[in-house]
Design a protein around this motif. Structure first.
Motif, PDB file in Angstrom:
ATOM      1  N   ASP A 126       0.806  -1.222   0.000  1.00  0.00           N
ATOM      2  CA  ASP A 126       0.000   0.000   0.000  1.00  0.00           C
ATOM      3  C   ASP A 126       0.841   1.275   0.000  1.00  0.00           C
ATOM      4  OD1 ASP A 126       1.014   0.092   2.546  1.00  0.00           O
ATOM      5  OD2 ASP A 126      -0.911   0.444   3.535  1.00  0.00           O
ATOM      6  N   GLY A 127       2.162   1.130  -0.132  1.00  0.00           N
ATOM      7  CA  GLY A 127       3.007   2.318  -0.221  1.00  0.00           C
ATOM      8  C   GLY A 127       3.187   3.061   1.091  1.00  0.00           C
ATOM      9  N   SER A 128       2.666   2.505   2.174  1.00  0.00           N
ATOM     10  CA  SER A 128       2.766   3.202   3.461  1.00  0.00           C
ATOM     11  C   SER A 128       4.226   3.245   3.913  1.00  0.00           C
ATOM     12  CB  SER A 128       1.931   2.474   4.513  1.00  0.00           C
ATOM     13  OG  SER A 128       2.411   1.152   4.646  1.00  0.00           O
ATOM     14  N   GLU A 129       4.533   4.220   4.758  1.00  0.00           N
ATOM     15  CA  GLU A 129       5.901   4.353   5.267  1.00  0.00           C
ATOM     16  C   GLU A 129       6.355   3.071   5.939  1.00  0.00           C
ATOM     17  OE1 GLU A 129       6.570   7.738   7.796  1.00  0.00           O
ATOM     18  OE2 GLU A 129       5.773   9.065   6.213  1.00  0.00           O
ATOM     19  N   GLU A 130       5.415   2.464   6.663  1.00  0.00           N
ATOM     20  CA  GLU A 130       5.753   1.242   7.387  1.00  0.00           C
ATOM     21  C   GLU A 130       6.216   0.127   6.460  1.00  0.00           C
ATOM     22  OE1 GLU A 130       2.406   1.010  10.165  1.00  0.00           O
ATOM     23  OE2 GLU A 130       3.461  -0.838  10.741  1.00  0.00           O
ATOM     24  N   VAL A 131       5.456  -0.058   5.373  1.00  0.00           N
ATOM     25  CA  VAL A 131       5.816  -1.117   4.430  1.00  0.00           C
ATOM     26  C   VAL A 131       7.136  -0.777   3.756  1.00  0.00           C
ATOM     27  CG1 VAL A 131       5.157  -2.261   2.281  1.00  0.00           C
ATOM     28  CG2 VAL A 131       3.454  -1.903   4.056  1.00  0.00           C
ATOM     29  N   GLN A 132       7.309   0.501   3.393  1.00  0.00           N
ATOM     30  CA  GLN A 132       8.550   0.911   2.720  1.00  0.00           C
ATOM     31  C   GLN A 132       9.746   0.696   3.635  1.00  0.00           C
ATOM     32  OE1 GLN A 132       8.652   2.818  -0.405  1.00  0.00           O
ATOM     33  NE2 GLN A 132       6.583   3.627  -0.604  1.00  0.00           N
ATOM     34  N   ALA A 133       9.523   0.918   4.940  1.00  0.00           N
ATOM     35  CA  ALA A 133      10.619   0.736   5.886  1.00  0.00           C
ATOM     36  C   ALA A 133      10.945  -0.745   6.033  1.00  0.00           C
ATOM     37  CB  ALA A 133      10.247   1.335   7.232  1.00  0.00           C
ATOM     38  N   ALA A 134       9.895  -1.578   6.004  1.00  0.00           N
ATOM     39  CA  ALA A 134      10.112  -3.012   6.168  1.00  0.00           C
ATOM     40  C   ALA A 134      10.741  -3.631   4.922  1.00  0.00           C
ATOM     41  CB  ALA A 134       8.790  -3.707   6.497  1.00  0.00           C
ATOM     42  N   PHE A 135      10.349  -3.122   3.765  1.00  0.00           N
ATOM     43  CA  PHE A 135      10.902  -3.630   2.507  1.00  0.00           C
ATOM     44  C   PHE A 135      11.568  -2.468   1.782  1.00  0.00           C
ATOM     45  CE2 PHE A 135       6.956  -6.121   3.089  1.00  0.00           C
ATOM     46  CZ  PHE A 135       7.416  -7.416   2.938  1.00  0.00           C
ATOM     47  N   PRO A 136      12.880  -2.284   1.940  1.00  0.00           N
ATOM     48  CA  PRO A 136      13.530  -1.151   1.271  1.00  0.00           C
ATOM     49  C   PRO A 136      13.325  -1.203  -0.246  1.00  0.00           C
ATOM     50  CG  PRO A 136      15.025  -2.238   2.807  1.00  0.00           C
ATOM     51  CD  PRO A 136      13.806  -3.094   2.720  1.00  0.00           C
ATOM     52  N   ASP A 137      13.042  -2.396  -0.770  1.00  0.00           N
ATOM     53  CA  ASP A 137      12.845  -2.518  -2.208  1.00  0.00           C
ATOM     54  C   ASP A 137      11.366  -2.575  -2.575  1.00  0.00           C
ATOM     55  OD1 ASP A 137      15.441  -2.390  -2.948  1.00  0.00           O
ATOM     56  OD2 ASP A 137      15.778  -4.556  -2.875  1.00  0.00           O
ATOM     57  N   ALA A 138      10.534  -1.935  -1.751  1.00  0.00           N
ATOM     58  CA  ALA A 138       9.087  -2.021  -1.981  1.00  0.00           C
ATOM     59  C   ALA A 138       8.709  -1.568  -3.382  1.00  0.00           C
ATOM     60  CB  ALA A 138       8.343  -1.196  -0.935  1.00  0.00           C
ATOM     61  N   ALA A 139       9.527  -0.682  -3.967  1.00  0.00           N
ATOM     62  CA  ALA A 139       9.200  -0.182  -5.305  1.00  0.00           C
ATOM     63  C   ALA A 139       9.146  -1.301  -6.333  1.00  0.00           C
ATOM     64  CB  ALA A 139      10.224   0.862  -5.735  1.00  0.00           C
ATOM     65  N   ARG A 140       9.730  -2.448  -5.987  1.00  0.00           N
ATOM     66  CA  ARG A 140       9.683  -3.578  -6.916  1.00  0.00           C
ATOM     67  C   ARG A 140       8.288  -4.152  -7.058  1.00  0.00           C
ATOM     68  NH1 ARG A 140      14.568  -6.848  -7.454  1.00  0.00           N
ATOM     69  NH2 ARG A 140      16.295  -5.578  -6.790  1.00  0.00           N
ATOM     70  N   PHE A 141       7.433  -3.849  -6.089  1.00  0.00           N
ATOM     71  CA  PHE A 141       6.123  -4.482  -6.077  1.00  0.00           C
ATOM     72  C   PHE A 141       5.035  -3.485  -6.433  1.00  0.00           C
ATOM     73  CE2 PHE A 141       8.737  -6.553  -2.752  1.00  0.00           C
ATOM     74  CZ  PHE A 141       8.972  -7.723  -3.457  1.00  0.00           C
ATOM     75  N   PHE A 142       3.922  -4.004  -6.911  1.00  0.00           N
ATOM     76  CA  PHE A 142       2.832  -3.114  -7.272  1.00  0.00           C
ATOM     77  C   PHE A 142       2.359  -2.362  -6.043  1.00  0.00           C
ATOM     78  CE2 PHE A 142      -1.696  -2.135  -7.826  1.00  0.00           C
ATOM     79  CZ  PHE A 142      -1.589  -1.305  -8.933  1.00  0.00           C
ATOM     80  N   TYR A 143       2.147  -1.078  -6.261  1.00  0.00           N
ATOM     81  CA  TYR A 143       1.725  -0.218  -5.176  1.00  0.00           C
ATOM     82  C   TYR A 143       0.288   0.203  -5.398  1.00  0.00           C
ATOM     83  CZ  TYR A 143       0.760   4.452  -3.463  1.00  0.00           C
ATOM     84  OH  TYR A 143       0.142   5.534  -2.923  1.00  0.00           O
ATOM     85  N   THR A 144      -0.520   0.141  -4.356  1.00  0.00           N
ATOM     86  CA  THR A 144      -1.890   0.642  -4.464  1.00  0.00           C
ATOM     87  C   THR A 144      -2.243   1.369  -3.180  1.00  0.00           C
ATOM     88  OG1 THR A 144      -4.203   0.049  -4.647  1.00  0.00           O
ATOM     89  CG2 THR A 144      -2.769  -1.602  -3.711  1.00  0.00           C
ATOM     90  N   ALA A 145      -2.847   2.506  -3.313  1.00  0.00           N
ATOM     91  CA  ALA A 145      -3.200   3.275  -2.117  1.00  0.00           C
ATOM     92  C   ALA A 145      -4.292   2.557  -1.337  1.00  0.00           C
ATOM     93  CB  ALA A 145      -3.668   4.657  -2.520  1.00  0.00           C
ATOM     94  N   LYS A 146      -4.383   2.863  -0.055  1.00  0.00           N
ATOM     95  CA  LYS A 146      -5.453   2.280   0.759  1.00  0.00           C
ATOM     96  C   LYS A 146      -6.812   2.786   0.283  1.00  0.00           C
ATOM     97  CE  LYS A 146      -4.017   6.039   3.525  1.00  0.00           C
ATOM     98  NZ  LYS A 146      -2.805   6.441   4.183  1.00  0.00           N
ATOM     99  N   ALA A 147      -7.867   2.120   0.716  1.00  0.00           N
ATOM    100  CA  ALA A 147      -9.212   2.538   0.316  1.00  0.00           C
ATOM    101  C   ALA A 147      -9.444   3.956   0.816  1.00  0.00           C
ATOM    102  CB  ALA A 147     -10.246   1.584   0.918  1.00  0.00           C
ATOM    103  N   ASP A 148      -9.833   4.858  -0.057  1.00  0.00           N
ATOM    104  CA  ASP A 148     -10.097   6.226   0.374  1.00  0.00           C
ATOM    105  C   ASP A 148     -11.607   6.469   0.424  1.00  0.00           C
ATOM    106  OD1 ASP A 148     -10.943   6.521  -2.200  1.00  0.00           O
ATOM    107  OD2 ASP A 148      -9.191   7.678  -2.854  1.00  0.00           O
ATOM    108  N   ALA A 149     -11.952   7.705   0.766  1.00  0.00           N
ATOM    109  CA  ALA A 149     -13.368   8.030   0.930  1.00  0.00           C
ATOM    110  C   ALA A 149     -14.129   7.732  -0.359  1.00  0.00           C
ATOM    111  CB  ALA A 149     -13.504   9.499   1.301  1.00  0.00           C
ATOM    112  N   ASP A 150     -13.449   7.905  -1.468  1.00  0.00           N
ATOM    113  CA  ASP A 150     -14.084   7.696  -2.744  1.00  0.00           C
ATOM    114  C   ASP A 150     -14.360   6.222  -3.003  1.00  0.00           C
ATOM    115  OD1 ASP A 150     -15.086   9.388  -4.457  1.00  0.00           O
ATOM    116  OD2 ASP A 150     -13.352   9.503  -5.779  1.00  0.00           O
ATOM    117  N   ASP A 151     -13.414   5.374  -2.604  1.00  0.00           N
ATOM    118  CA  ASP A 151     -13.616   3.936  -2.746  1.00  0.00           C
ATOM    119  C   ASP A 151     -14.828   3.525  -1.914  1.00  0.00           C
ATOM    120  OD1 ASP A 151     -11.297   3.570  -4.314  1.00  0.00           O
ATOM    121  OD2 ASP A 151     -10.040   3.446  -2.539  1.00  0.00           O
TER     122      ASP A 151
END
Ligand SMILES: C[S@@+](CC[C@H](N)C(=O)[O-])C[C@H]1O[C@@H](n2cnc3c(N)ncnc32)[C@H](O)[C@@H]1O
Length: 360
Positions: free
Chosen positions: A234-259
């Motif tokens: 989900d591109g969150s800071e937490e995930v990025q910190a846990a996986f320094p190579d998170a950019a390798r994986f598909f990123y999708t934002a969390k469900a927002d008000a619009d979703d």
């Protein structure tokens, strides 16, 4: 866009009977995670009644946030998946979300129905809250649950009629959309990243880095992106910190008000995520099935991908949400609303992990 969204207000175990055999191209769905009492699921008919209080499962027995639809009646039953199997074309893919606690029951039911389990996608997010509370006294610092940080998605396929090529020629199904789902490589990729890409390619790599041979010499070209992986985040800071190579994986934002469309549904999925999944497994112009439609995020995702959808939902209140979503989309209002809400909600925390009882 000319995609069609068909909405069926019914129990999918009944509705699926009305759909023609071998007619649909994929199934992308988010069944109830069924955080219900084990006793309720497995107790014999003559077993002692579950005690409402002081029982180890008393909180779970209410299901997710106390919702009565959150049970395993359907998604843990191989006979239900046999019905899904019947309506899918040979080679069609099935993607079904689940909770970490109950994945195994659903996956076994899918397997037993005749599907071939192909993979398990992990959707990692940074916004789950641990629902375990600290013990007191001598046991201070001890708890009972981990922080929810991912959800497994079962990836299965109805068996092929022959080879993948034969199946594709006959039914248009059997393969996944690798090129359409490559993960873009950061424009600011530095030299060392580029070297890694070249090496990966030379060593017969899988496209985690892209380069090509032009005029006899190896050159780095503008990469189309990395091979889609079985981790999505989900591109969150937490995930990025846990996986320094998170950019390798598909990123999708969390469900927002619009979703969510202001819906009260507690488990709305991000449309971006559903769009990626629909694109991955549905042939162009095909039809995808969601037998647990909720507020219809799969339908919106399919529509945005130019794919038809059949949505089945049992609860009247969620059918209303689907209708609203479809109206917004087809009137063109969805587009405008989506953009403004995305910007506004960019930093709002969202809880999409399964909720557990406080002290169970
Ligand atoms: C986890 S929710 C889906 C949420 C959806 N992904 C969204 O983003 O809005 C599961 C849905 O399945 C529905 N459901 C459960 N059992 C069903 C059945 N047998 N037939 C049809 N719908 C069912 C529930 O009412 C619930 O809305």
């Amino acid at each position: 866009v000319t995609a069609d969204i068909k909405v069926i207000h019914a129990d999918s175990r009944d509705a699926l009977k009305t759909i023609a055999e071998n007619s649909l191209d994929s199934c992308v769905t988010d069944p109830p995670y069924a955080l219900v009492s084990t006793l309720k699921r497995f107790g014999n008919t003559d077993a002692a009644k579950e005690k409402p209080k002081n029982h180890q499962y008393s909180r779970l027995s209410r299901g997710f946030m106390g919702e009565k639809w959150d049970n395993g009646d359907t998604a843990f039953d191989p006979l239900f998946w046999v019905q899904v199997y019947r309506v899918l074309k040979p080679g069609a893919f099935l993607l079904a979300f689940s909770g970490t606690r109950t994945y195994h029951r659903m996956a076994i039911a899918i397997d037993d129905a005749g599907f071939e389990i192909r993979d398990q996608i992990g959707w990692a997010f940074g916004s789950g809250f641990p629902k375990s509370h600290n013990q007191k006294g001598d046991w201070k610092g001890w708890g009972t649950a981990l922080k929810p940080a991912w959800e497994p998605i079962c990836m299965a396929r109805k068996p092929l009629i022959g080879t993948v090529a034969e199946n594709l020629a006959e039914h248009g199904t059997g393969a996944i959309n690798i090129e359409g789902c490559r993960v873009p490589i950061d424009e600011s990729a530095d030299a060392s990243q580029v070297r890694t890409m070249q090496r990966s390619r030379r060593e017969g790599g899988d496209g985690w880095g892209m380069s090509t041979v032009v005029g006899g010499a190896q050159q780095v070209v503008r990469p189309e992106g990395r091979w889609p992986a079985d981790i999505i985040h989900d591109g969150s800071e937490e995930v990025q910190a846990a996986f320094p190579d998170a950019a390798r994986f598909f990123y999708t934002a969390k469900a927002d008000a619009d979703d969510r469309l202001g819906s009260g549904h507690p488990t709305v999925k991000p449309v971006d995520l559903m769009q990626y999944l629909v694109r991955l497994v549905t042939p162009p112009g095909g039809t995808t099935l969601d037998p647990f439609a909720g507020t219809g995020t799969t339908g919106e995702a399919a529509w945005r991908e130019g794919v038809n959808s059949v949505l089945i939902e049992r609860e009247a209140k969620f059918i209303k949400d689907i209708d609203r979503r479809v109206r917004l989309l087809t009137s063109g209002a969805g587009e405008r609303k989506r953009e403004s809400a995305k910007a506004k909600n960019a930093d709002k925390p969202e809880d999409h992990g399964p909720l557990f009882g406080k002290d169970e």
